[in-house]
Scaffold this motif. Structure first.
Motif, PDB file in Angstrom:
ATOM      1  N   GLY A 201     -16.377   5.827 -17.119  1.00 10.15           N
ATOM      2  CA  GLY A 201     -16.682   7.018 -16.318  1.00 10.15           C
ATOM      3  C   GLY A 201     -17.237   6.732 -14.931  1.00 10.15           C
ATOM      4  O   GLY A 201     -17.593   7.665 -14.209  1.00 10.15           O
ATOM      5  N   THR A 203     -20.034   4.903 -13.934  1.00  7.14           N
ATOM      6  CA  THR A 203     -21.480   4.901 -13.693  1.00  7.14           C
ATOM      7  C   THR A 203     -21.917   3.725 -12.817  1.00  7.14           C
ATOM      8  O   THR A 203     -22.685   3.910 -11.865  1.00  7.14           O
ATOM      9  CB  THR A 203     -22.252   4.825 -15.034  1.00  7.14           C
ATOM     10  OG1 THR A 203     -21.580   5.617 -15.999  1.00  7.14           O
ATOM     11  CG2 THR A 203     -23.680   5.278 -14.882  1.00  7.14           C
ATOM     12  N   ASP A 259      -9.596   0.451 -14.965  1.00  9.71           N
ATOM     13  CA  ASP A 259      -9.651   0.772 -16.390  1.00  9.71           C
ATOM     14  C   ASP A 259      -8.213   0.936 -16.869  1.00  9.71           C
ATOM     15  O   ASP A 259      -7.363   1.433 -16.133  1.00  9.71           O
ATOM     16  CB  ASP A 259     -10.464   2.052 -16.658  1.00  9.71           C
ATOM     17  CG  ASP A 259     -11.052   2.068 -18.066  1.00  9.71           C
ATOM     18  OD1 ASP A 259     -12.277   1.978 -18.215  1.00  9.71           O
ATOM     19  OD2 ASP A 259     -10.260   2.146 -19.043  1.00  9.71           O
TER      20      ASP A 259
HETATM   21  C1  SAM Z   1     -17.988   0.584 -22.563  1.00  5.26           C
HETATM   22  S1  SAM Z   1     -16.715   1.322 -21.635  1.00  5.26           S
HETATM   23  C2  SAM Z   1     -17.370   1.311 -19.998  1.00  5.26           C
HETATM   24  C3  SAM Z   1     -18.276   2.460 -19.764  1.00  5.26           C
HETATM   25  C4  SAM Z   1     -18.719   2.585 -18.332  1.00  5.26           C
HETATM   26  N1  SAM Z   1     -19.632   1.526 -17.948  1.00  5.26           N
HETATM   27  C5  SAM Z   1     -19.368   3.950 -18.115  1.00  5.26           C
HETATM   28  O1  SAM Z   1     -20.541   4.046 -17.810  1.00  5.26           O
HETATM   29  O2  SAM Z   1     -18.675   4.966 -18.317  1.00  5.26           O
HETATM   30  C6  SAM Z   1     -15.483   0.091 -21.568  1.00  5.26           C
HETATM   31  C7  SAM Z   1     -14.220   0.494 -20.848  1.00  5.26           C
HETATM   32  O3  SAM Z   1     -13.361  -0.636 -20.786  1.00  5.26           O
HETATM   33  C8  SAM Z   1     -12.023  -0.176 -20.759  1.00  5.26           C
HETATM   34  N2  SAM Z   1     -11.126  -1.315 -21.054  1.00  5.26           N
HETATM   35  C9  SAM Z   1     -10.893  -1.905 -22.252  1.00  5.26           C
HETATM   36  N3  SAM Z   1     -10.051  -2.958 -22.097  1.00  5.26           N
HETATM   37  C10 SAM Z   1      -9.757  -3.052 -20.763  1.00  5.26           C
HETATM   38  C11 SAM Z   1      -8.978  -3.917 -19.967  1.00  5.26           C
HETATM   39  N4  SAM Z   1      -8.287  -4.921 -20.513  1.00  5.26           N
HETATM   40  N5  SAM Z   1      -8.904  -3.715 -18.639  1.00  5.26           N
HETATM   41  C12 SAM Z   1      -9.575  -2.681 -18.059  1.00  5.26           C
HETATM   42  N6  SAM Z   1     -10.346  -1.813 -18.763  1.00  5.26           N
HETATM   43  C13 SAM Z   1     -10.436  -1.988 -20.106  1.00  5.26           C
HETATM   44  C14 SAM Z   1     -12.040   0.947 -21.773  1.00  5.26           C
HETATM   45  O4  SAM Z   1     -10.951   1.833 -21.545  1.00  5.26           O
HETATM   46  C15 SAM Z   1     -13.413   1.598 -21.495  1.00  5.26           C
HETATM   47  O5  SAM Z   1     -13.286   2.689 -20.612  1.00  5.26           O
END
Ligand code: SAM
Length: 383
Positions: A201, A203, A259
């Motif tokens: 999102g 942040t 993402d």
């Molecule tokens: C824990 S969340 C991050 C949340 C973010 N820090 C926030 O505050 O909203 C991890 C994110 O990594 C993304 N993701 C997973 N594998 C990925 C990849 N290979 N490349 C880019 N994004 C990836 C997921 O779609 C997810 O939105």
């Protein structure tokens, strides 16, 4: 006139918060566990709420006393001149934290406090204020440490991590205070480009842009607790806000976000727009593992990958080893910071962290690690 205040924070952010308060002009700063106490005047209380990136709440203690029974608590709370702090037509909410063998139920302590306050009003004016847990006119905080009870007014209202820019929520978003704290711990303050390669999102990017431009983190907030206090000085608040806005600076570099999830990309763009930071941040749908550094200049990476807790991944070992491989292969001249609670998975990154810091992401004990990828491998291959 100066008075004492207590700013609450997350584990591991105490030094950062003390520094923030020092830079804003607080005096008598003392670092505690998950809190920092300090002194300042009413204007400073407004400023601390508006400007502290690592504070969750700013409490203003109004009195303290010893208690040995719940009846003691009721009587001492009843004796406080609550009519000075709120109108009977107002609403209240009581929050209690308890560290004691005698008083063990924080909910019960909160209830007893509320009873004493409403009884005082009823005895004096024949009416009682109502309770409103979501948007009260006065939030009261009771802190009991063994037999010592401290009664404070909560000048922040809702937790200060609720900055006001996040209307779009994704799965497992990081807390804004934690995100800001991680960026500050990393030492990034806008000196080069920054990438959040798994931005969800948005942040981390939003907090980073506000740090780089020196924008007060709570500028977009709807309301602070102190705004419904009878002594709220709106002119003073506006002056404080104006002075803080004069310190906003330009940021000549860029913040990038990737993402794989198109919905996350859309939501992060929406949140960034809410914070009015679209000029500084670029988000695209991109698999980090298929990306490479786009410029030769130094860069920071700060991210919060899936931990395989709230967001699961197919094969956590492969996922974390891909993080290490991508950093090593495609991101020379980069300082990467990553937070995770998955200590087992961390081993598969295959890089030696040059720093490890213990933090908590919500209830999850986590590590913030730093990997340094030196310039060289790509240069060598280019020759
Ligand atoms: C824990 S969340 C991050 C949340 C973010 N820090 C926030 O505050 O909203 C991890 C994110 O990594 C993304 N993701 C997973 N594998 C990925 C990849 N290979 N490349 C880019 N994004 C990836 C997921 O779609 C997810 O939105």
């Amino acid at each position: 006139m100066n008075f004492k205040m207590v700013a609450k924070t997350l584990f591991g952010m105490e030094e950062l918060l003390a520094n923030e308060l020092r830079q804003l002009g607080a005096s008598s700063i003392e670092i505690g566990i998950r809190n920092v106490s300090f002194e300042g005047d009413t204007g400073f209380m407004y400023k601390a709420n508006l400007c502290c990136r690592t504070a969750i709440k700013i409490l203003k203690p109004i009195t303290g006393f010893n208690i040995f029974t719940e009846d003691d608590l009721y009587k001492k709370i009843y004796d406080i001149p609550w009519e000075n702090y709120m109108d009977v037509k107002g609403t209240l909410a009581v929050n209690a934290t308890v560290f004691s063998d005698v008083f063990t139920h924080s909910q019960y302590i909160a209830l007893k406090t509320k009873d004493a306050i409403v009884d005082r009003f009823r005895d004096r004016v024949g009416e009682r204020p109502n309770v409103d847990l979501d948007h009260p006119t006065l939030r009261i905080n009771i802190h009991i440490d063994r037999n010592i009870c401290t009664v404070s007014l909560d000048s922040s209202g809702e937790s200060l991590h609720k900055r006001g820019y996040k209307t779009e929520s994704v799965l497992a978003p990081i807390n804004e205070v934690l995100a800001a704290g991680i960026i500050m711990l990393s030492g990034w303050s806008g000196q080069c480009d920054l990438l959040d390669p798994m931005c969800g999102g948005g942040t981390i990017m939003t907090e980073a842009a506000m740090i780089a431009c020196n924008i007060p983190p709570n500028l977009n907030r709807e309301e602070f607790g102190f705004e419904t206090w009878p002594d709220f000085d709106v002119d003073l608040y506006e002056k404080i806000e104006e002075a803080a806005l004069k310190k906003v600076r330009d940021f000549p570099h860029k913040i990038y976000g990737y993402d794989t999830d198109s919905i996350a990309v859309k939501k992060s763009r929406e949140n960034i727009k809410n914070a009015n930071l679209q000029d500084f941040i670029e988000v695209k749908q991109q698999d980090f593992f298929k990306s490479e550094k786009e410029k030769d200049s130094p860069m920071f990476i700060i991210f919060n990958p899936p931990y395989d807790e709230r967001i699961s991944v197919n094969d956590v070992e492969v996922f974390y080893s891909s993080i290490g491989n991508t950093l090593k292969r495609s991101y020379p001249g980069t300082q990467a910071w990553m937070i995770t609670s998955n200590m087992e998975a961390l081993k598969y990154v295959g890089l030696r962290p040059s720093k490890k810091i213990k933090l908590f992401n919500g209830k999850l004990e986590s590590k913030l690690v730093r990997y340094e990828m030196y310039e060289g491998s790509r240069k060598a291959s280019k020759q």
